[in-house]
Each structure stands twice: as C-alpha cells, then as structure tokens.
Design an enzyme around this catalytic site. Structure first.
Site, mmCIF file in Angstrom:
data_model
loop_
_atom_site.group_PDB
_atom_site.id
_atom_site.type_symbol
_atom_site.label_atom_id
_atom_site.label_comp_id
_atom_site.label_asym_id
_atom_site.label_seq_id
_atom_site.Cartn_x
_atom_site.Cartn_y
_atom_site.Cartn_z
ATOM 1 N N THR A 115 52.177 24.623 38.056
ATOM 2 C CA THR A 115 51.761 25.938 38.534
ATOM 3 C C THR A 115 50.881 25.847 39.779
ATOM 4 O O THR A 115 51.116 26.529 40.778
ATOM 5 C CB THR A 115 50.945 26.631 37.424
ATOM 6 N N LYS B 20 34.176 20.377 32.413
ATOM 7 C CA LYS B 20 33.701 21.208 33.527
ATOM 8 C C LYS B 20 32.173 21.260 33.554
ATOM 9 O O LYS B 20 31.543 21.123 34.599
ATOM 10 C CB LYS B 20 34.286 22.615 33.401
#
Lengths: 428, 428
Positions: free
Chosen positions: B14, B207
């Site tokens: 994607t 993250k």
C-alpha cells in the site's frame, strides 16, 4: 564541531526574554541537537537598563536594531520587536542585504511585505524563518512547508488568536458581556497596543494569509482576507449558540477553489463537542487538509513566553543544522497572484436582528429572506424591550452571496435598528 | 536547478504504491518545493508482474533489494518492505555502506536495531529518516526532533495503533465482543501478518520507543516498554468504562523520571470527552509536552496509503532540500542508556475479576487489596453465571507496585478464576 551560530536579537519583550533564557539554560541541549554552539553576540531593545530577570552582561548592545542586523559577528538576525513597518522592516531588510539569515515572529510584517522580503531573501541567498509568527508554539509552518510537502493542500483552518478565544470562552463561562471581558483581557495584558489587531481579527488574518501562501503557493494576500472581528458578538449569541450545541470561535478558513483563493477570518458557530469547539482560552488549533494526508489537526498554546520562544528556537536549530528553503516553501518568483474568491459553498447561518416594534416587521424580514432564496430553519423572537425585539434565526444552507444580498436589503428597511449579525455555522 | 534526486524504492505494498503515485502525480509540485526533480531509478518488490494500478514501466527493476540499495544511480534508498530483520535490515545496511541516504517506514527495524543503524549512518555520513514509521501522516518525528528542538521534552503520549483503536471503538459502537471485531478487522486487512504485533501492543510499543529516544536523547529501548495488549478487554469493560464517562484506548506514555525512563503501552481509561477519548477508528493522536512549549497535540490518520506516503514524501523532500541531522536528533554516541523505571505516580485503576461462588470470596479480595494499601473507590458485583460472578471496581489512587502486589496475591487465591484485568485511569 562546526563554528558557533551567532545571533543578534532585537526586541526584549516576553518572547525575546524567553529566547535568551532558553539559549542560556539549554545551551548543552542545543549544541547536542545542532552540532553547534548557539551564542548571542549582541542585543537591541528599547531600554538597556530595565531589569528583565535575565543576565545580559555577556552580550554586546546596540541601540539601533539596524546596526545589530549588520554586525559582522552576527550570523542570524532574530527580530522580535514586531510592527509591520519601521525598525522591524528596516532591520530585516538590512540583515538580508548584509547576508544574514533572519528569524522573526512578526506576522504583520510578513503579511504585508512577505513577497518583497521573500524576493530579497532569495536574491541574497538567505532564509527567513517565522514559525513563531503563527499559532505560537505549534510547529505549523514546519508541518505545512516541510512535513506535508508531498501534498496538494486543499484547505487550512484555524483558531489562531488566543485573546479572542479568551474573551469568547470567558463570556460563556462568566455570563459577562463583551465589553467587560475586553476590559479584563486588557488588564491582563492580553491585548495588542492596538486592540483592533486582536478583536478585529487582523492579527489572526495576518496569520491566515501566511498559511495560505505556504499551502497554495500564492503570493501573500492579506488584503484578500475577508475579515470580521468579534466586537459585535453579544452574550445572547453565545447563549443561543450553546442552546443549539455550538460555540462561537473566531475561525480562519483558506481554500483554493476553481474561482480563486478563498480566505476568511470571522466568528463562526462550530459544534461544541468538536475539537475546535472545545478549545479553551489561549489555546490555538490549526487544521490542515491535504490530498494524500487527509486531515491533520495541531493544537497548542498560541502565545506566551515559553511557547513562542520554543518556536523561535526551532527555527534557529534548523538554521544551525543548515536547513535552507525559500520563505514560502517555493521560489518567490513561482508564487502566483491568485484571484480572490468568496465562499460559494452554501452553509447555514445564524442571524441576529434587532426588530422595531412595528406591525408586519417580522413578515418583512421573512419575505426579504425568502425573495433572496434564503430559507429559514428556525426562528425565535423575544419580547420587545424599549421597542426593540431581538430576533434570532438559523437559515438553511445558503450561499454567502445570497445572504449578503438579503442582509443588505434588510438593513435598508426601517424595521431593524442596526445591521444584522450573521455568523456562519461550520460543521467541521 | 540542482541534480535530480534519484530514488530506489523497495516494497510495493500500500505505502510503496502510494509513494510512486505521489511522485508521478505531483512531480511539478515536488520540483517547485525542493528545487530538484525527484525521480525513481528502480524498484524492488516480491512480484514484478502484479497489477498495482500504477505504471512502473519507466523504472528499473531489481529482484534483490540489496542490489537496489547499492545501485550507483540511486541517491536515496526507500525501504517500504517492513520486517525487523531479513531483507529490510540487510538492504538498509547495504545502502548506508554504499553511501546512500535512507527513508523508511519500518518501526520494528528501528525499534530493535536503531542504535546500530544510527551509528552506522553517522559513520557513513548518511541520514535515516522515518516519519512514516510513527503515527502515519502526522509529522510527529519532525515536530519532536526539529520544531521542538529548543525544549527539554518532559512527556510523550499517544494512541498510535489504528487497528486497536478500531476494534475498541467498534466494540463500543456495535456491542460485539473482542473476538468478533478481531475477525472483522482481519477481514478488512487491518491486521499485520502477525496480529499480535497490533493487538499485543507491540507495533505501538515500537513507535513509542522511537519517540522516547527522540524526546529524551536515550538509546532506543523497546524491551524497556511495559507492554500490554487489548486481547483481554471485554465488552463489559468498555460498557462499564462508558458508564463512568471513560473510553478505553491503547495508550502509550513515555516520560523521564528521576529514577529512569518510564515507557508503557497499555489499554487505559481516558475521559470520554477528552481529545484522546474522542479518537475514532484509525485516527492517531500524539501529545508532546516540553518545558517551554507546554502541551502540543497532533492528530491525524495513523495508517493508509495516502497518509503514510505523505510522510515518506516529507522525508524525501527534506533530503532533496539538503536537510541532514542525526537519526535520533543527536549524535548516536551521545544517546544515553537510561535505567528503566516503572511509573511511581499513583493513579486510580479499573479492575475486573471473575469471582468464584464461594462464601467470603469478595471479603478476601477486599482484604488483600486493603493490606496492600489499595483502597476501593467503588465496586459492583454482578450475578453469578455458571458459578462465576464478575466484580468490577475502581480503586483510589495507588502505585503500580502496590497494585501489582495485590493482584499477584489475589491471583494466588482460589477465589478468582483468572488473573484480574487492571486498567489504569488516565485523566489527561
């Protein structure tokens, strides 16, 4: 390690003092992060001997900011005096001519002379950075010009004047009127020397015009911002808006349309539970929409010593690290002069009118609105006081052009005592 | 105009396809903004002939990403394959060795090998940029490492896994249980190949560990993140939280304390009307607190083709413009190895236990909590079903250490059927 980055700082108001403090207190951090020592060569301000709570004895002094801007031992001229002309303009121009980079918090100067300064900076091979000019500590210029550089930006919106937001939220919280809270804000030192810059929406309009330029690659066009201040907002408007689930915010919107660039800064009704509606006091919010990224929302303190100084330091660190790009994100010569466009997108509006106690007064209003194609969603008339009855109404979606025509016609009749108040309802 | 910037792109999922599309469709914009043409030299992906809806015929092809990373006609190696080892690690290492800059969206790789890669990049005089690795389209790395560089960062918080947030918000909206919505998310392609990366909080923990390093100047320490997934959240928890005015979010918190670096990623109760509580579906939010700037909140899409590609392009534009700084904002050798600290700040907790139908069961729980110094604010016991009664309770503020001691003691008794669920209540 590289050479130190030597600053000349002009202006020792709140922001200037904040910048000096950070440079003194975070010296090691700044060196670690930029690979250079960030030093202050000299300072210029109105009064040399005023006690500002920081030790300035290690720095040189210039009474004249232009002399500071030209000093051989200054690499970056940091202009924190403000003002759209006079010393700020003269000294920044001098700095660029002398081959210095510039960091400034001066939205008025850039909003009015941005194109000229961008061209001058480009010719001199210098940068002008101005994160602190818009939305205080929020790194919004950086987000727009750098982080989102791969996007075609479609819309920018924001609540960017803390003083207006303070007055409006305090009106709702305390039930006091505009005048009382204007005075309160003034006593707290929240208002500019010319209060109209704040409450007239001019300051926020300056900021919006800079964001527009960055977002759409257009020449800064502050005169193209449709401006409306908060001076006519009454407690009644705030309460009525709240009853309907809205809050009133001085909201800026800029978008590029097929007809040209739309820029407006005006009090609007926004849903009370939306991020914009929930903003309290001096907090700013900027919403950026891009074709790839979708919607990004940034929130933070819009003013104050720490937040604004933080933004100035962000710019200084970028320059120390060697980051350089054109003032408005692309070469000055490529910025287009976009035609000005009024919003063609229909929206519901909130209207308040003061009706005279005359037979058929309300019918006249309703018929004028109907003839202009503005249909009424709901209406409420209150009792007459001193022969004047407030009428509050919400229209169905209508274009600004149709609404303006209706309002102009209403104003010409003898059934209202003053121009209607009209606030757009934004369902962002 | 300078030389073109030549990219080698590895990975055509994607994000990779999104990056190629932007480079094709916004070529003029990118050139205008960076002063250089941004071109694609060659591409590497698993299957050459798959139709991805973009024309790749103008680009070279490499089956092996390592070969792509080393090509003489590539300036920047763009790694969009993912994975904490294997080809991603090998090719990025090869790119740095060959003197290429690197742009990646690979949080796992950086979370596990960040220090090594930062040192390698530094030795090679190259940069690694990874805006797309954290919070999708939100320019949060840029805000932290650049815009707020003048701040000592005090805390970073965030909701950074859209899949978890999707499952949790859909549980509340539809009244379906965790398993059903896990399956739904899976069908929609929202889950990583190893779903535990998402629902176990690992992806979000990766993250957080990167943001910690940038914020506090510490070596990335993913193993130091106290991790808890959302797998044990029941519909009952969500409903009970809602009754009390809260919503459950997988929330990351990183802060430097006197005892060391606290990093946790766990489902928490946050006020339903707070910015974090209002987050819907795949939207991410990061909150940054600095000593000068105060609190900055950033919100946007945390994943998806457009937003993530936007972040990749932001990095590419910075490199095209010549912006260079160390991988974690300061030289790799100056990043400290901070001791790990558990949160010592007391907080209220929400607890759910499954009590056996035994006389004195509840008394036993209450007495264990009391002995550990954990006092109960409110409690609710439900009817027994199959000899098991759910007990929901909210504690007064307690430290994690005291709570953990109590929970361990409770688990050892014979009155509960499974380990209690304990969720911190954050009033951010």
């Amino acid at each position: 390690m590289s050479q130190p980055l030597r600053l000349g700082i002009a202006g020792l108001g709140t922001v200037g003092v904040g910048v000096v403090k950070i440079i003194q207190q975070q010296a090691d951090l700044l060196t670690m992060r930029t690979g250079r020592t960030v030093t202050i060569t000299a300072i210029s301000a109105r009064s040399r001997n005023k006690d500002r709570g920081v030790d300035l004895s290690a720095y040189g002094w210039e009474d004249d900011p232009v002399a500071l801007a030209k000093r051989d031992d200054v690499d970056v001229y940091v202009e924190l005096m403000g003002g759209s002309n006079g010393p700020a303009k003269a000294s920044i121009t001098a700095a660029l001519d002398a081959g210095k980079d510039v960091v400034t918090a001066n939205k008025a100067l850039l909003a009015l002379h941005g194109q000229m300064l961008a061209e001058k900076a480009e010719a001199a091979g210098r940068v002008i950075r101005y994160e602190a000019a818009v939305a205080g500590g929020i790194p919004v210029i950086k987000a727009l010009a750098e982080g989102l550089a791969g996007n075609r930006i479609t819309r920018v919106m924001g609540v960017m004047n803390g003083t207006c937001n303070y007055i409006l939220t305090r009106m709702e919280a305390t039930g006091q009127g505009y005048e009382a809270l204007f005075d309160e804000a003034n006593k707290l030192g929240y208002l500019e020397a010319d209060p109209n810059l704040d409450v007239g929406g001019i300051d926020a309009g300056h900021k919006l015009s800079l964001l527009s330029s960055l977002a759409f690659g257009t020449q800064v066009d502050f005169d193209g911002v449709e401006l409306e201040g908060i001076q006519r907002i009454a407690l009644q408007d705030i309460r009525h808006a709240a009853d309907m689930g809205y809050r009133i915010k001085l909201l800026g919107v800029a978008q590029m349309t097929g007809r040209g660039l739309e820029q407006r800064m005006s009090p609007c009704l926004v849903p009370a539970d939306s991020p914009l509606g929930q903003l309290e006091g001096g907090t700013n919010m900027v919403v950026i929409e891009g074709d790839s990224v979708g919607q990004i929302v940034l929130r933070g303190a819009g003013a104050g010593e720490g937040p604004t100084a933080s933004a100035v330091l962000g710019d200084i660190c970028d320059i120390a690290r060697g980051y350089r790009y054109p003032v408005f994100g692309q070469p000055a010569g490529t910025l287009t002069a976009a035609p000005r466009a009024q919003s063609a997108l229909p929206a519901p509006y909130y209207l308040r009118m003061s009706l005279r106690d005359k037979p058929g007064a309300l019918a006249k209003i309703a018929s004028i609105l109907g003839e202009a194609g503005v249909s009424i969603h709901r209406m409420r008339q209150y009792d007459h006081v001193d022969d004047i009855a407030p009428v509050l109404l919400v229209t169905h979606k209508t274009t600004k052009a149709d609404l303006d025509a209706a309002l102009a016609a209403i104003e010409k009749t003898d059934v209202v005592t003053e121009a209607p108040v009209a606030l757009r309802i934004e369902t962002v």
